[in-house]
Design a protein around this motif. Structure first.
Motif, PDB file in Angstrom:
ATOM      1  N   ARG A 114      50.774  42.562  80.330  1.00 18.16           N
ATOM      2  CA  ARG A 114      52.163  42.966  80.658  1.00 18.16           C
ATOM      3  C   ARG A 114      52.491  44.298  80.015  1.00 18.16           C
ATOM      4  O   ARG A 114      53.212  45.116  80.583  1.00 18.16           O
ATOM      5  CB  ARG A 114      53.126  41.897  80.147  1.00 18.16           C
ATOM      6  CG  ARG A 114      53.153  40.676  81.026  1.00 18.16           C
ATOM      7  CD  ARG A 114      54.235  39.713  80.587  1.00 18.16           C
ATOM      8  NE  ARG A 114      53.849  38.342  80.904  1.00 18.16           N
ATOM      9  CZ  ARG A 114      53.772  37.370  80.015  1.00 18.16           C
ATOM     10  NH1 ARG A 114      54.061  37.610  78.754  1.00 18.16           N
ATOM     11  NH2 ARG A 114      53.417  36.162  80.376  1.00 18.16           N
ATOM     12  N   VAL A 126      57.469  44.193  88.486  1.00 17.47           N
ATOM     13  CA  VAL A 126      56.780  43.022  89.059  1.00 17.47           C
ATOM     14  C   VAL A 126      55.600  42.680  88.164  1.00 17.47           C
ATOM     15  O   VAL A 126      55.347  41.515  87.844  1.00 17.47           O
ATOM     16  CB  VAL A 126      56.321  43.343  90.497  1.00 17.47           C
ATOM     17  CG1 VAL A 126      55.304  42.333  90.980  1.00 17.47           C
ATOM     18  CG2 VAL A 126      57.513  43.384  91.419  1.00 17.47           C
ATOM     19  N   ARG A 176      62.320  38.144  82.352  1.00 16.86           N
ATOM     20  CA  ARG A 176      61.285  38.071  81.324  1.00 16.86           C
ATOM     21  C   ARG A 176      61.930  37.836  79.972  1.00 16.86           C
ATOM     22  O   ARG A 176      61.408  37.095  79.132  1.00 16.86           O
ATOM     23  CB  ARG A 176      60.477  39.390  81.327  1.00 16.86           C
ATOM     24  CG  ARG A 176      59.441  39.533  80.251  1.00 16.86           C
ATOM     25  CD  ARG A 176      58.492  38.382  80.204  1.00 16.86           C
ATOM     26  NE  ARG A 176      57.732  38.221  81.412  1.00 16.86           N
ATOM     27  CZ  ARG A 176      57.014  37.117  81.671  1.00 16.86           C
ATOM     28  NH1 ARG A 176      57.008  36.132  80.829  1.00 16.86           N
ATOM     29  NH2 ARG A 176      56.338  37.005  82.781  1.00 16.86           N
ATOM     30  N   LEU A 226      56.664  40.790  85.193  1.00 17.25           N
ATOM     31  CA  LEU A 226      57.041  39.389  85.436  1.00 17.25           C
ATOM     32  C   LEU A 226      55.833  38.531  85.791  1.00 17.25           C
ATOM     33  O   LEU A 226      55.797  37.351  85.453  1.00 17.25           O
ATOM     34  CB  LEU A 226      58.056  39.331  86.575  1.00 17.25           C
ATOM     35  CG  LEU A 226      59.397  39.994  86.272  1.00 17.25           C
ATOM     36  CD1 LEU A 226      60.298  39.942  87.486  1.00 17.25           C
ATOM     37  CD2 LEU A 226      60.072  39.299  85.097  1.00 17.25           C
ATOM     38  N   ARG A 227      54.844  39.147  86.465  1.00 15.40           N
ATOM     39  CA  ARG A 227      53.800  38.315  87.055  1.00 15.40           C
ATOM     40  C   ARG A 227      52.559  38.205  86.182  1.00 15.40           C
ATOM     41  O   ARG A 227      51.798  37.253  86.293  1.00 15.40           O
ATOM     42  CB  ARG A 227      53.382  38.906  88.418  1.00 15.40           C
ATOM     43  CG  ARG A 227      54.485  38.920  89.430  1.00 15.40           C
ATOM     44  CD  ARG A 227      54.715  37.582  90.048  1.00 15.40           C
ATOM     45  NE  ARG A 227      53.511  37.092  90.720  1.00 15.40           N
ATOM     46  CZ  ARG A 227      53.417  35.864  91.190  1.00 15.40           C
ATOM     47  NH1 ARG A 227      54.419  35.039  91.033  1.00 15.40           N
ATOM     48  NH2 ARG A 227      52.340  35.477  91.823  1.00 15.40           N
TER      49      ARG A 227
END
Lengths: 94, 107
Positions: free
Chosen positions: A33, A22, B22, A25-26
């Motif tokens: 990241r 998560v 992603r 992705l966020r």
């Protein structure tokens, strides 16, 4: 008793894995990241490895699991450095 | 026990599936490389989980996958500048890269 511990550790490992993904992705920035990816996932892998190590029959399997996790940690450390350098160069355009 | 381990393995593979978002969306190359790195780690976790259920030889496979995950990232960095590992202290990055459209070209 050991099975209970395996349930707990693999469950915690899965939670960290989901948290890492998560985060991947966020998070807004490349470097944040990287944090989510390398730290949370390796912790998740560590807990899963611990849970499975409790199920191992021979000591060789426990040693193999420990080696796998150590290699994963080493790999994550160096990989995040390399990727961060590459992203830094890309961003600074140097 | 087997059911639980299978469930956790499926969960790990689901996170791998989300990581592909992603890969698809990732603005930069580094993001896609990170997702590839995640697939390595998730693969190792899934293999480690399968070991007690199927065959303990899966641990050797997991070890190799962890190794290849690391080498993939080295390949990624080497693709940008063949001499330095993306080393910021390097004087002129990609100086020996014959590619004229190199990012260091003063356009």
């Amino acid at each position: 008793m050991i099975d209970l511990a395996t349930y707990a550790f693999t469950g915690i490992g899965l939670v960290f894995f989901v948290a890492g993904t998560v985060g991947l992705l966020r998070f807004p920035d490349v470097f944040s990241r990287l944090h989510a990816l390398t730290k949370a996932d390796n912790l998740g892998l560590g807990f899963i490895a611990l849970g499975v190590a409790l199920q191992a029959e021979t000591w060789r399997q426990v040693a193999m699991i420990a080696v796998i996790w150590a290699l994963a940690l080493l790999a994550a450390g160096t990989v995040s450095q390399l990727i961060a350098r590459d992203a830094l160069i890309k961003r600074d355009g140097r | 026990m087997t059911l639980w381990l299978t469930g956790v393995a499926v969960g790990v593979l689901c996170t791998l599936g989300f990581a592909l978002l992603r890969v698809w969306h990732g603005p930069g190359r580094a993001d896609r490389m990170m997702a590839a790195q995640l697939s390595g780690t998730a693969g190792v976790a899934a293999l480690v989980l399968l070991a007690p259920m199927q065959d303990w030889a899966a641990l050797d496979v997991a070890l190799l996958l962890a190794l290849f995950g690391a080498l993939a990232a080295v390949g990624f960095v080497k693709a940008t500048s063949s001499d330095g590992g993306g080393d910021p202290e390097e004087v002129d990055i990609g100086a020996d890269t014959p590619d004229p459209t190199d990012r260091n070209a003063d356009d």
